[in-house]
Write a protein that holds these residues in place. Structure first.
Motif, short mmCIF file in Angstrom:
data_model
loop_
_atom_site.label_atom_id
_atom_site.label_comp_id
_atom_site.label_asym_id
_atom_site.label_seq_id
_atom_site.Cartn_x
_atom_site.Cartn_y
_atom_site.Cartn_z
N LEU A 1 -2.75 24.70 -44.68
CA LEU A 1 -2.31 25.82 -43.85
C LEU A 1 -0.88 26.24 -44.17
O LEU A 1 -0.56 27.43 -44.23
CB LEU A 1 -2.41 25.44 -42.37
N SER A 2 -0.01 25.24 -44.39
CA SER A 2 1.40 25.55 -44.66
C SER A 2 1.57 26.29 -45.98
O SER A 2 2.53 27.05 -46.15
CB SER A 2 2.23 24.26 -44.67
N LYS A 3 0.64 26.07 -46.92
CA LYS A 3 0.73 26.75 -48.22
C LYS A 3 0.17 28.16 -48.18
O LYS A 3 0.39 28.95 -49.09
CB LYS A 3 -0.01 25.93 -49.27
N SER A 4 -0.60 28.46 -47.12
CA SER A 4 -1.15 29.80 -46.97
C SER A 4 -0.20 30.65 -46.14
O SER A 4 0.93 30.28 -45.88
CB SER A 4 -2.53 29.74 -46.30
N SER A 5 -0.67 31.80 -45.75
CA SER A 5 0.18 32.71 -44.97
C SER A 5 0.16 32.41 -43.48
O SER A 5 0.74 33.15 -42.69
CB SER A 5 -0.27 34.16 -45.21
N VAL A 6 -0.53 31.33 -43.08
CA VAL A 6 -0.65 30.99 -41.66
C VAL A 6 0.64 30.33 -41.18
O VAL A 6 1.16 29.41 -41.82
CB VAL A 6 -1.84 30.05 -41.43
N ALA A 7 1.16 30.81 -40.07
CA ALA A 7 2.37 30.24 -39.49
C ALA A 7 1.99 29.06 -38.59
O ALA A 7 1.23 29.23 -37.64
CB ALA A 7 3.12 31.30 -38.69
N LEU A 8 2.49 27.88 -38.89
CA LEU A 8 2.19 26.69 -38.10
C LEU A 8 2.94 26.75 -36.78
O LEU A 8 4.08 27.21 -36.71
CB LEU A 8 2.58 25.43 -38.87
N ASP A 9 2.29 26.25 -35.73
CA ASP A 9 2.94 26.23 -34.42
C ASP A 9 3.26 24.78 -34.03
O ASP A 9 3.04 23.84 -34.80
CB ASP A 9 2.08 26.91 -33.36
N THR A 10 3.76 24.62 -32.82
CA THR A 10 4.18 23.30 -32.35
C THR A 10 3.02 22.30 -32.34
O THR A 10 3.20 21.13 -32.68
CB THR A 10 4.78 23.41 -30.94
N THR A 11 1.83 22.77 -31.98
CA THR A 11 0.66 21.88 -31.93
C THR A 11 0.40 21.25 -33.29
O THR A 11 0.07 20.06 -33.39
CB THR A 11 -0.58 22.66 -31.45
N HIS A 12 0.53 22.03 -34.36
CA HIS A 12 0.29 21.50 -35.70
C HIS A 12 1.33 20.44 -36.08
O HIS A 12 1.00 19.43 -36.71
CB HIS A 12 0.29 22.63 -36.73
N TYR A 13 2.58 20.68 -35.70
CA TYR A 13 3.61 19.68 -35.99
C TYR A 13 3.37 18.40 -35.17
O TYR A 13 3.59 17.29 -35.66
CB TYR A 13 5.00 20.26 -35.69
N ASN A 14 2.92 18.56 -33.96
CA ASN A 14 2.59 17.38 -33.15
C ASN A 14 1.48 16.57 -33.79
O ASN A 14 1.52 15.33 -33.82
CB ASN A 14 2.18 17.81 -31.74
N LEU A 15 0.46 17.27 -34.31
CA LEU A 15 -0.65 16.58 -34.97
C LEU A 15 -0.21 15.93 -36.28
O LEU A 15 -0.73 14.88 -36.67
CB LEU A 15 -1.80 17.56 -35.22
N ALA A 16 0.75 16.55 -36.96
CA ALA A 16 1.29 15.93 -38.18
C ALA A 16 2.00 14.61 -37.84
O ALA A 16 1.85 13.61 -38.55
CB ALA A 16 2.26 16.89 -38.87
N ILE A 17 2.74 14.60 -36.74
CA ILE A 17 3.39 13.36 -36.29
C ILE A 17 2.33 12.31 -35.99
O ILE A 17 2.48 11.13 -36.36
CB ILE A 17 4.25 13.64 -35.04
N LEU A 18 1.25 12.73 -35.34
CA LEU A 18 0.15 11.82 -35.02
C LEU A 18 -0.45 11.21 -36.29
O LEU A 18 -0.67 9.99 -36.37
CB LEU A 18 -0.92 12.58 -34.24
N CYS A 19 -0.70 12.05 -37.27
CA CYS A 19 -1.30 11.56 -38.52
C CYS A 19 -0.35 10.64 -39.28
O CYS A 19 -0.78 9.61 -39.83
CB CYS A 19 -1.70 12.74 -39.41
N TYR A 20 0.93 10.97 -39.33
CA TYR A 20 1.90 10.08 -39.99
C TYR A 20 1.94 8.73 -39.29
O TYR A 20 2.03 7.68 -39.95
CB TYR A 20 3.29 10.72 -39.97
N GLY A 21 1.88 8.73 -37.97
CA GLY A 21 1.87 7.47 -37.25
C GLY A 21 0.65 6.64 -37.58
O GLY A 21 0.73 5.42 -37.76
N ASN B 1 4.71 7.25 -29.20
CA ASN B 1 3.51 6.45 -29.41
C ASN B 1 3.32 6.07 -30.88
O ASN B 1 2.85 4.98 -31.20
CB ASN B 1 2.28 7.20 -28.90
N ALA B 2 3.69 6.99 -31.79
CA ALA B 2 3.61 6.68 -33.22
C ALA B 2 4.53 5.52 -33.57
O ALA B 2 4.19 4.66 -34.41
CB ALA B 2 3.98 7.92 -34.04
#
Length: 502
Positions: A297-317, A349-350
């Motif tokens: 999504l980040s490589k496309s023209s879609v603008a990421l919102d806060t929810t996507h960053y929260n999910l990225a934190i979840l996945c990294y954890g 939590n992560a």
């Protein structure tokens, strides 16, 4: 108007009530009706009452249950008042009263009113049927709803059919929902997004038929372009998201990615749909796949919102990359985003998943600017539990959770484990056990072991025990009751303290 010597008529009063409704002043609209009901002919009073009730309906939109209760009781008071004043009752008035009582959960009263309206030969009651069936669906009373629907099975109003199919879906009656949908199609009625979403869920849940659900969704997309219009009740994005959610419950993470790729060109707002896919991947511990969707999504023209960053934190954890999770938690605001309370809760939590309770405590206690939220409070308490500071954890638990009788099952179990071997806190441990049992929380093996240790049992066998005191039980019972409306012998309605729910 009156100062100019002009006498207002029903149109004038009706327009004023409509204005009150738009301004959210439904009490003023009802006060006006009561003031004029003796001044106008009865038929004109009926016209004005319809507008007063419409003002109440406007107030009920997006309202909480407390206001719905108030509106339902007020509507019934007005209904009784109109009967005493011999104001003619119309289908519009019955629709409004039944809708108000249904929205507040007083379905028995609504059924009684509906029966009375039918006995008086009113036939334009579709709005009442929709409200009542929806209310019964929320309470999983699909059999009662189906009986009511069958009485009106000749209706051509799609909204009544939509409500019934959705009701069956909520009641997990997937087969009945599909049978009704087939009958619905035979009548050549337009398929709304609400109906489609319920049917898609039914197909997926029944024998895991997600390919058939996918085919139906694709067919609906093609037809909606040519000869159908999407109803005001939703969009195609809503249907796609519903299908993804149904698939996620079965852990079909690879299928969710395939569906997202297939329908991506037709979605209006990709950012509202992708979190469902990423969450599905995270629940299946497919952390890398979840990050892959975010990266794509980040490589496309879609603008990421806060929810996507929260999910990225979840996945990294989940990937044990706590440094990346910690960095993203701290610097999410630098990405032109406003970090929300879940950013910090997920970040804390992560850290806990990776054994970094000090960093979790730092995020929850020192960095998070939000207060009073259960998500961040839970993370804060878990960090204190992980630190081994039983006194601090208990103090925080009493201040943040006990006054509101909150706390998830896992949170209470974690606190219980911390209190094993601390006889000075045995009284608090017994209170937690009582709370868990009173709320019907199932003890995990570790929590059951902790319970046995605290109660002085040294065998591994779990023996059911109920030590909840009378006060705890009473408070729980009181919180689950609500006022109840019932019909008296004279046909009027009265409120008592009970519940319509079985």
């Amino acid at each position: 108007m009156e100062k100019s010597g002009i006498s207002p008529d029903k149109i004038s009063f009706g327009s004023l009530m409509a204005a009150y409704g738009q301004a959210g002043k439904w009490q003023a609209a009802l006060s006006l009706w009561r003031a004029i009901r003796g001044q106008l002919p009865r038929r004109q009073c009926e016209f004005c009452l319809v507008h007063a009730l419409a003002a109440m309906k406007k107030a009920s939109e997006n309202s909480d249950m407390a206001l719905r209760n108030q509106l339902a009781k007020t509507a019934l008071f007005v209904f009784n008042d109109a009967k005493e004043a011999r104001v003619p009752l119309s289908s519009a008035i019955y629709n409004s009263i039944i809708s108000a009582t249904s929205a507040a959960g007083y379905w028995k009263v609504a059924v009684s009113l509906l029966s009375r309206a039918e006995q008086e030969k009113f036939d334009q009651l579709d709005r009442a049927y929709v409200s009542l069936i929806a209310s019964l669906g929320d309470r999983l009373l699909w059999e009662k709803a189906l009986d009511i629907f069958r009485m009106r099975n000749q209706t051509s109003n799609p909204k009544v059919w939509n409500a019934m199919i959705a009701c069956l879906g909520k009641g997990f009656e997937w087969g009945r929902a599909l049978d009704l949908f087939e009958e619905y199609q035979r009548r050549n009625m337009t398929v709304s997004i609400v109906t489609l979403a319920s049917v898609l869920t039914s197909i997926v849940q029944r024998n895991g038929g997600w390919p058939k659900a996918l085919e139906m969704l694709d067919s609906h997309r093609r037809n909606s372009v040519s000869d159908h219009t999407v109803s005001e009740e939703g969009s195609f994005d809503t249907a796609v998201q519903c299908l993804l959610q149904s698939i996620s419950r079965q852990g079909l993470w690879s299928e969710s990615i395939r569906i997202l790729k297939r329908f991506q060109p037709y979605l209006e707002d990709l950012t509202s749909v992708t979190p469902t896919v990423i969450t599905t991947l995270a629940k299946s511990h497919r952390w890398m796949h979840g990050l892959g969707v975010i990266t794509q999504l980040s490589k496309s023209s879609v603008a990421l919102d806060t929810t996507h960053y929260n999910l990225a934190i979840l996945c990294y954890g989940g990937l044990r990359q706590w440094e990346n999770a910690y960095s993203l938690t701290l610097h999410s605001n630098r990405q032109s985003l406003d970090a929300d309370v879940y950013t910090y809760a997920i970040g804390a939590n992560a850290m806990l998943w990776n054994g970094k309770w000090q960093l979790a405590l730092e995020i929850a206690r020192d960095l998070c600017p939000f207060e009073g939220n259960s998500a961040i409070a839970s993370a804060h308490l878990k960090a204190l539990v992980a630190s081994g500071k039983s006194a601090d954890a208990l103090e925080y638990f009493k201040n943040q959770f006990e006054p509101r009788h909150k706390g998830t099952a896992s949170l209470l179990a974690s606190l219980l484990l911390l209190l094993v071997g601390t006889p000075e806190h045995r009284e608090h441990a017994l209170d937690i056990i009582a709370t868990m049992e009173a709320r019907g929380i199932r003890f995990s093996p570790k929590a059951a072991w902790a319970k046995d240790q605290i109660l002085g049992r040294h065998s591994s066998e779990h023996v059911p025990l109920s030590i909840a005191n009378n006060n705890s039980t009473a408070s729980l019972s009181a919180s689950s009751s609500s006022s109840h409306l019932f019909e008296k012998d004279d046909g009027s309605f009265e409120a008592t303290c009970a519940s319509d729910d079985p």
